[in-house]
Design an enzyme around this catalytic site. Structure first.
Site, PDB file in Angstrom:
ATOM      1  N   GLU A   1      -3.098   8.311   4.244  1.00 56.74           N
ATOM      2  CA  GLU A   1      -4.488   8.653   3.948  1.00 56.74           C
ATOM      3  C   GLU A   1      -4.625  10.138   3.597  1.00 56.74           C
ATOM      4  O   GLU A   1      -5.410  10.515   2.722  1.00 56.74           O
ATOM      5  CB  GLU A   1      -5.380   8.315   5.147  1.00 56.74           C
ATOM      6  CG  GLU A   1      -5.489   6.840   5.464  1.00 56.74           C
ATOM      7  CD  GLU A   1      -4.391   6.350   6.396  1.00 56.74           C
ATOM      8  OE1 GLU A   1      -3.402   7.093   6.577  1.00 56.74           O
ATOM      9  OE2 GLU A   1      -4.521   5.234   6.933  1.00 56.74           O
TER      10      GLU A   1
ATOM     11  N   PRO B   1       3.471   0.379  -2.227  1.00 57.63           N
ATOM     12  CA  PRO B   1       4.595   0.410  -3.170  1.00 57.63           C
ATOM     13  C   PRO B   1       4.439   1.439  -4.277  1.00 57.63           C
ATOM     14  O   PRO B   1       5.281   1.533  -5.175  1.00 57.63           O
ATOM     15  CB  PRO B   1       4.578  -1.003  -3.762  1.00 57.63           C
ATOM     16  CG  PRO B   1       3.123  -1.342  -3.806  1.00 57.63           C
ATOM     17  CD  PRO B   1       2.508  -0.698  -2.574  1.00 57.63           C
TER      18      PRO B   1
END
Length: 438
Positions: free
Chosen positions: A68, A339
């Protein structure tokens, strides 16, 4: 549960938190003893500031952990350009390190206060934020209620709700609505996330895409990269990154299955939590494998089977050592890991089926041919074997992954547009203050 009961529950939560506050010191001390808290800055967790508040408009950003924090860095950099002060809170030691590396002295970093009224109130009394921007899925009832009571606009950016979280909140729909009514805006990652936030009572909701797509690829120390590449030489490699319990042994078993076909194969394993590395090294060695640990400076020799990437902040280095990466928390655990970093660095992406937290990203990569889902260990071994032996197919996946990332960019611009009504008054305030000070 009715609206009245929901509000009663939240009042009880407030009082329970206040009652528990004197007893949380033992919990924080235990976390500090495990390296999960900064011992010298524990008081920040109680809302006690370690810095003075600067004059002028100030925005409070909160990012729970490393992912984050990295996601909001470009957003913070854009806002700093307007002359607005930023206090960034994070919840982990590693995310604090990332904040220091990426933003340094341009922002004020604090550890996020515990979601208990005394801690949150003390934090807000000192910092007096003009706007609160929260990243992804950090929904803390007391913090949200206290900001709402003070009429501080609070915005969730890069918002996402996993299947499990959405199901849980739906069972408590009135509580969710009582919390989300305090949000000035929710900027969701995907249409699915947006619909979920709307179903829980959030208004307004816009969709930006994933802010992580607009970040730079993770960096690597060029000297260290060159040294390790020289040690590896021309050996074929593949990596299992952001792995969780059980996935490291699976990767080692894949290595054992493939080394007869690829005799000089080197497998790179990067556990999500490096504090498990010592136990993992012992376990992998007991399987008859020669393990080199990055954290202890072990050299990679021709006999090395496994490079154990047990350091923090070096994902960019590990991904630059290979063209094939299995992304963990997707086979033996649930939810998946992001990913995007492997795809950004021209890596063919493999993952297990449990990628619910990044469903939209994986779907785009799969549709374009940049990623492949594998069912189990044997299917993973087959996919790695195929990609190691087929350069054209491998490079097609790598190219498709990088192209998909480029197509997905634009979330930063869309997020800034959604934030404009809240940030523009602060820009004006900052400029007036600057003009008045001359």
């Amino acid at each position: 549960m009715s609206e009245r009961w929901a509000r009663a529950f939240l009042r009880a939560y407030r009082y329970a938190g206040a009652a528990a506050y004197p007893m949380v010191g033992t919990y924080v001390a235990w976390r500090a003893s495990k390296g999960k808290e900064d011992h010298n800055r524990r008081r920040e967790r109680y809302g006690v500031p370690s810095r003075e508040r600067p004059d002028g408009p100030l925005i409070w950003f909160h990012a729970a952990s490393v992912g984050e924090t990295i996601a909001v860095v470009p957003l913070i950099e854009s806002i700093l350009g307007y002359g607005i002060h930023v206090v960034l809170t994070t919840g982990t030691v590693t995310s604090a390190q990332v904040a220091e590396e990426r933003l340094g002295g341009r922002i004020i970093h604090q550890y996020v206060p515990l979601d208990l009224k005394p801690a949150v109130s003390r934090f807000l009394d000192h910092w007096h934020p003009d706007l609160a921007i929260i990243a992804e899925s950090e929904i803390w009832p007391m913090t949200i209620l206290e900001l709402g009571a003070r009429r501080v606009p609070q915005i969730l950016v890069n918002g996402r709700l996993s299947d499990r979280s959405f199901k849980s909140w739906k069972k408590r729909a009135y509580i969710a609505e009582a919390l989300f009514e305090n949000m000035a805006h929710v900027v969701a990652q995907s249409e699915v996330d947006g619909e979920r936030f709307r179903a829980l009572g959030a208004r307004p909701v816009t969709v930006s895409g994933n802010l992580k797509v607009d970040t730079s690829p993770p960096p690597a120390d060029e000297g260290a990269l060159y040294a390790i590449q020289r040690q590896i030489g021309r050996r074929p490699t593949w990596a299992a990154v952001s792995t969780h319990d059980g996935e490291e042994v699976m990767a080692a078993e894949v290595h054992a299955m493939l080394r007869s076909r690829h005799r000089s194969l080197l497998t790179i394993i990067v556990p999500r939590h490096p504090d498990r590395a010592a136990a993992l090294a012992t376990e992998l060695t007991a399987m008859g494998l020669n393990v080199a640990r990055r954290s202890t400076g072990d050299r990679i020799t021709p006999d090395t089977d496994i490079l154990l990437g047990d350091t923090i902040g070096e994902m960019g280095l590990y991904l630059r050592l290979t063209e094939i990466a299995f992304v963990g928390r997707s086979m033996t655990a649930h939810g998946g890991q992001n990913p995007l970093e492997p795809a950004m660095l021209d890596t063919a992406v493999l993952a297990g089926r449990n990628v619910q937290n990044f469903r939209d990203t994986y779907q785009r990569l799969i549709d374009r041919g940049g990623a492949k889902i594998v069912r189990d260990r044997d299917m993973l071994a087959g996919a790695v074997n195929f990609l190691l032996g087929n350069e054209i197919a491998r490079h097609d996946m790598m190219t498709a992954g990088a192209a998909t990332v480029e197509e997905m960019r634009g979330a930063l611009a869309r997020t800034l547009k959604a934030l404009e009504p809240y940030i523009h008054p602060l820009i004006v305030q900052s400029r007036l203050k600057g003009a008045g000070g001359r």
